[in-house]
Design an enzyme around this catalytic site. Sequence first.
Site, short mmCIF file in Angstrom:
data_model
loop_
_atom_site.label_atom_id
_atom_site.label_comp_id
_atom_site.label_asym_id
_atom_site.label_seq_id
_atom_site.Cartn_x
_atom_site.Cartn_y
_atom_site.Cartn_z
N HIS A 90 3.64 -0.14 3.59
CA HIS A 90 3.70 -1.31 3.00
C HIS A 90 4.49 -2.24 3.82
O HIS A 90 5.41 -2.32 4.27
CB HIS A 90 3.40 -1.93 1.47
CG HIS A 90 4.63 -1.33 0.70
ND1 HIS A 90 5.81 -2.06 0.96
CD2 HIS A 90 4.85 -0.27 0.35
CE1 HIS A 90 6.81 -1.39 0.30
NE2 HIS A 90 6.27 -0.25 0.06
N CYS A 121 7.41 5.48 0.36
CA CYS A 121 6.81 4.80 0.18
C CYS A 121 6.71 4.77 1.85
O CYS A 121 8.05 4.46 2.30
CB CYS A 121 6.01 3.36 0.11
SG CYS A 121 5.60 3.16 -1.93
#
Length: 191
Positions: free
Chosen positions: A151, A167
Amino acid sequence: MPSARRRAAMHLAGAWLAGLTLVSACDVAMAGSSLPPLPAMGPSLRKTVAFQTSEQPGTIVIRKNEKALYLVTGQGKALRYQISVGRDGFGWTGTVKIASKTEWPEWRPPKEMRARQPELPAMVPAGPYNPLGARALYLSRDGRDTLYRIHGTNDPKGVGFDGTSGCFRLTNTDVIDLFKRVAVGAKVVVE
């Protein structure tokens, strides 16, 4: 025009976000009392590099120790993006797939993250202050969501270190570029 329920959720999330100074999906810091300035998209940290691999074009190879994400583009070449990776205790390896992609995603912190950080909201609506940034690529293994994402970030200085909860974070400029180049179903190898 959003529904009254959605406006109320946006208002609550906006009130929570009013205190944020550093916004990242896998690591949220609280401070201050007014809405921060609109975040910058951040610089592009992407470059074309020589890259030897047996992986097919369109595959993503993440090398955590390099803090680099490689998108294989052809024989011996790749696009290299600088990323942030999981901090101590949150790193992982393996092969997954891109299950889906979302522009300006909502963020729903996993229950495990909310247990560690009870001050987190149940949901942050899509928009420029969302911790997932401008784009998110959702990772799955054997058809099940891993809860990990590739992301963007609303803090351009938040790229290039070990600091997420697993992440992989790029500048918004770079995640928009990657988003356009990667197909749903693409293989992701995390080393």
